[in-house]
Design a protein around this motif. Structure first.
Motif, PDB file in Angstrom:
ATOM      1  N   ALA A  88       0.971  -1.189  -0.135  1.00 33.94           N
ATOM      2  CA  ALA A  88      -0.103   0.212   0.094  1.00 33.94           C
ATOM      3  C   ALA A  88       0.723   1.657  -0.229  1.00 33.94           C
ATOM      4  N   THR A  89       1.635   1.480   0.662  1.00 37.49           N
ATOM      5  CA  THR A  89       2.531   2.843   0.767  1.00 37.49           C
ATOM      6  C   THR A  89       4.160   2.961  -0.362  1.00 37.49           C
ATOM      7  N   ARG A  90       4.714   1.081  -1.151  1.00 36.49           N
ATOM      8  CA  ARG A  90       4.459   2.169  -2.561  1.00 36.49           C
ATOM      9  C   ARG A  90       3.564   2.208  -3.991  1.00 36.49           C
ATOM     10  N   GLU A  91       2.469   2.204  -3.136  1.00 36.97           N
ATOM     11  CA  GLU A  91       1.212   2.377  -4.573  1.00 36.97           C
ATOM     12  C   GLU A  91       0.805   3.919  -4.027  1.00 36.97           C
ATOM     13  N   LEU A  92       0.737   4.216  -2.618  1.00 44.62           N
ATOM     14  CA  LEU A  92       0.792   5.245  -2.334  1.00 44.62           C
ATOM     15  C   LEU A  92       1.774   6.126  -2.609  1.00 44.62           C
ATOM     16  N   LYS A  93       2.741   5.565  -2.687  1.00 43.24           N
ATOM     17  CA  LYS A  93       4.094   7.423  -3.046  1.00 43.24           C
ATOM     18  C   LYS A  93       3.840   7.402  -4.897  1.00 43.24           C
ATOM     19  N   GLN A  94       3.533   6.214  -5.426  1.00 41.91           N
ATOM     20  CA  GLN A  94       3.535   6.068  -6.855  1.00 41.91           C
ATOM     21  C   GLN A  94       2.380   7.246  -7.517  1.00 41.91           C
ATOM     22  N   GLU A  95       1.036   6.937  -6.334  1.00 42.97           N
ATOM     23  CA  GLU A  95      -0.282   8.223  -6.845  1.00 42.97           C
ATOM     24  C   GLU A  95       0.292   9.085  -6.780  1.00 42.97           C
ATOM     25  N   THR A  96       0.410   9.528  -5.720  1.00 43.11           N
ATOM     26  CA  THR A  96       1.052  10.980  -4.916  1.00 43.11           C
ATOM     27  C   THR A  96       2.256  11.577  -5.974  1.00 43.11           C
ATOM     28  N   GLN A  97       3.099  10.475  -6.673  1.00 46.06           N
ATOM     29  CA  GLN A  97       4.284  11.063  -7.477  1.00 46.06           C
ATOM     30  C   GLN A  97       3.358  12.112  -8.504  1.00 46.06           C
ATOM     31  N   ARG A  98       2.898  10.875  -8.961  1.00 46.65           N
ATOM     32  CA  ARG A  98       1.804  11.381 -10.101  1.00 46.65           C
ATOM     33  C   ARG A  98       0.956  12.501 -10.331  1.00 46.65           C
ATOM     34  N   SER A  99       0.514  12.356  -8.787  1.00 51.55           N
ATOM     35  CA  SER A  99       0.015  13.745  -8.618  1.00 51.55           C
ATOM     36  C   SER A  99       0.119  15.352  -8.475  1.00 51.55           C
ATOM     37  N   LEU A 100       2.007  15.098  -8.654  1.00 46.12           N
ATOM     38  CA  LEU A 100       3.177  16.497  -8.024  1.00 46.12           C
ATOM     39  C   LEU A 100       3.095  16.813  -9.780  1.00 46.12           C
ATOM     40  N   ASP A 101       3.639  15.276 -10.923  1.00 47.79           N
ATOM     41  CA  ASP A 101       3.462  15.448 -12.101  1.00 47.79           C
ATOM     42  C   ASP A 101       2.662  16.437 -12.568  1.00 47.79           C
ATOM     43  N   LEU A 102       1.050  15.469 -12.264  1.00 48.43           N
ATOM     44  CA  LEU A 102       0.577  16.454 -13.235  1.00 48.43           C
ATOM     45  C   LEU A 102       0.069  18.143 -12.035  1.00 48.43           C
ATOM     46  N   LYS A 103       0.604  18.701 -11.033  1.00 47.13           N
ATOM     47  CA  LYS A 103       0.230  19.863 -10.721  1.00 47.13           C
ATOM     48  C   LYS A 103      -1.022  19.395  -9.628  1.00 47.13           C
ATOM     49  N   ASP A 104      -1.546  19.042  -9.843  1.00 46.70           N
ATOM     50  CA  ASP A 104      -2.656  18.217  -9.367  1.00 46.70           C
ATOM     51  C   ASP A 104      -2.671  18.889  -8.019  1.00 46.70           C
ATOM     52  N   ARG A 105      -2.612  20.055  -6.635  1.00 46.50           N
ATOM     53  CA  ARG A 105      -2.186  19.922  -5.197  1.00 46.50           C
ATOM     54  C   ARG A 105      -3.489  19.768  -4.325  1.00 46.50           C
ATOM     55  N   ASP A 106      -4.558  19.714  -5.097  1.00 47.67           N
ATOM     56  CA  ASP A 106      -5.464  18.914  -3.924  1.00 47.67           C
ATOM     57  C   ASP A 106      -5.646  18.112  -4.045  1.00 47.67           C
ATOM     58  N   ARG A 107      -5.243  16.723  -4.829  1.00 42.50           N
ATOM     59  CA  ARG A 107      -4.900  15.115  -5.256  1.00 42.50           C
ATOM     60  C   ARG A 107      -3.429  14.856  -4.490  1.00 42.50           C
ATOM     61  N   ALA A 108      -2.648  15.314  -4.768  1.00 43.45           N
ATOM     62  CA  ALA A 108      -1.411  15.127  -3.560  1.00 43.45           C
ATOM     63  C   ALA A 108      -1.562  15.329  -2.509  1.00 43.45           C
ATOM     64  N   GLN A 109      -2.088  16.653  -2.306  1.00 40.44           N
ATOM     65  CA  GLN A 109      -2.315  16.293  -0.650  1.00 40.44           C
ATOM     66  C   GLN A 109      -3.345  15.700  -0.098  1.00 40.44           C
ATOM     67  N   SER A 110      -3.850  15.315  -0.538  1.00 40.34           N
ATOM     68  CA  SER A 110      -4.629  13.836  -0.724  1.00 40.34           C
ATOM     69  C   SER A 110      -3.807  12.674  -0.499  1.00 40.34           C
ATOM     70  N   CYS A 111      -3.216  12.371  -1.600  1.00 39.69           N
ATOM     71  CA  CYS A 111      -2.651  10.949  -1.571  1.00 39.69           C
ATOM     72  C   CYS A 111      -1.278  11.451  -0.436  1.00 39.69           C
ATOM     73  N   PHE A 112      -0.518  12.167  -0.296  1.00 36.20           N
ATOM     74  CA  PHE A 112       0.224  12.470   0.672  1.00 36.20           C
ATOM     75  C   PHE A 112      -0.002  11.953   1.953  1.00 36.20           C
ATOM     76  N   HIS A 113      -1.508  12.919   3.038  1.00 42.61           N
ATOM     77  CA  HIS A 113      -1.987  12.197   4.037  1.00 42.61           C
ATOM     78  C   HIS A 113      -1.758  10.849   4.051  1.00 42.61           C
ATOM     79  N   LYS A 114      -2.626  10.242   2.864  1.00 44.13           N
ATOM     80  CA  LYS A 114      -3.135   8.924   3.036  1.00 44.13           C
ATOM     81  C   LYS A 114      -1.423   8.600   2.856  1.00 44.13           C
ATOM     82  N   LEU A 115      -0.403   8.220   1.868  1.00 46.26           N
ATOM     83  CA  LEU A 115       0.809   7.932   2.403  1.00 46.26           C
ATOM     84  C   LEU A 115       1.689   7.847   3.341  1.00 46.26           C
ATOM     85  N   ILE A 116       0.784   8.796   4.321  1.00 45.44           N
ATOM     86  CA  ILE A 116       1.346   9.247   5.481  1.00 45.44           C
ATOM     87  C   ILE A 116       1.002   8.268   6.930  1.00 45.44           C
ATOM     88  N   LEU A 117       0.044   8.158   6.710  1.00 44.39           N
ATOM     89  CA  LEU A 117      -0.836   7.459   7.722  1.00 44.39           C
ATOM     90  C   LEU A 117      -0.207   5.901   7.172  1.00 44.39           C
TER      91      LEU A 117
END
Length: 262
Positions: free
Chosen positions: A197-226
């Motif tokens: 789950a941690t690997r998948e959330l890291k990849q998902e957060t990185q995709r959001s950052l690459d797309l400059k989608d700040r709101d989604r990046a914040q959501s994914c990053f919070h899930k990654l930390i958990l």
């Protein structure tokens, strides 16, 4: 001079950022820091900017390295137990640089979580343990014991003879499958699932950052930390379980040589 009743105080922290990940990270931590320093009754130790009286620091055991980054919170609890008051002085400010790299923040989070789990494992032997919420996986530790899982599978299987209706059958199958999964893998399987789950959330957060989608990046990053926290909790439990097993069999081997089995 203005607050002789304080054993010390924590100052403010101004984030320094340089990429979107560091900005998202800083926003999350800044909110938590502000909540603790301004609203929490005693969790006011921020090691980014901390001033504490020498006598109070050593009386409470200081920063205990075995608890990793969780030692910051533990020091706050020990000061509180000693009846000492920590203050917050927002006028004293430092600038804190956020690296903005996944490996750094993930390592920090897992280290903090391992210390948190170590404290939960201490239980009643440490008076500070009861001052913190226990990690979810520690509350559910009985469900990760394969001996208990084996008994639960037998009970649920026997109860299946009395199940009626589609809804009951669906619930029965779900519960049986959950305990079969725990019987098959126990704590190790839970840890592997957290790693995945941690690997998948890291990849998902990185995709959001690459797309400059700040709101989604914040959501994914919070899930990654958990997810990182859960991985750290489970890794500490696995280490403790392995240590207990090794000690048990070593003790058993020594006892067998003298003709005394445990």
């Amino acid at each position: 001079e203005h607050h002789p009743e304080w054993a010390g105080f924590s100052g403010g922290s101004v984030p320094l950022t340089h990429n979107m990940l560091s900005e998202v990270e800083a926003e999350m931590y800044a909110a938590a820091i502000r909540r603790n320093l301004e609203s929490h009754p005693w969790l006011k130790v921020l090691d980014q900017c901390l001033v504490v009286r020498r006598a109070a620091y050593f009386k409470c055991g200081g920063i205990e390295a075995k608890f990793g980054h969780f030692a910051e919170w533990l020091l706050a609890a020990r000061l509180h137990l000693q009846g000492m008051v920590m203050g917050h002085e927002p006028a004293a400010v430092i600038h804190h640089y956020y690296i903005g790299e996944f490996d750094d923040v993930m390592t920090f989070t897992e280290d903090f979580a391992r210390g948190q789990m170590r404290m939960a494992m201490a239980g009643e032997s440490d008076p500070s343990a009861g001052m913190f919420d226990y990690p979810e996986c520690w509350e559910d530790r009985a469900g990760m014991d394969r001996r208990i899982a084996r008994k639960m599978v037998r009970l649920i299987w026997s109860a299946g003879r009395h199940v009626q209706g589609d809804d009951q059958w669906k619930e029965w199958r779900a519960r049986l499958w959950m305990w079969l999964r725990r019987l098959a893998g126990g704590l190790t399987l839970e840890w592997l699932a957290a790693c995945r789950a941690t690997r998948e959330l890291k990849q998902e957060t990185q995709r959001s950052l690459d797309l400059k989608d700040r709101d989604r990046a914040q959501s994914c990053f919070h899930k990654l930390i958990l997810s990182c926290a859960r991985k750290g909790h489970l890794s500490m439990m696995r280490e403790r379980w392995q240590t207990v097993v090794v000690d048990h069999f070593h003790h058993r081997k020594l006892s067998s040589r003298s003709g005394q089995w445990l």
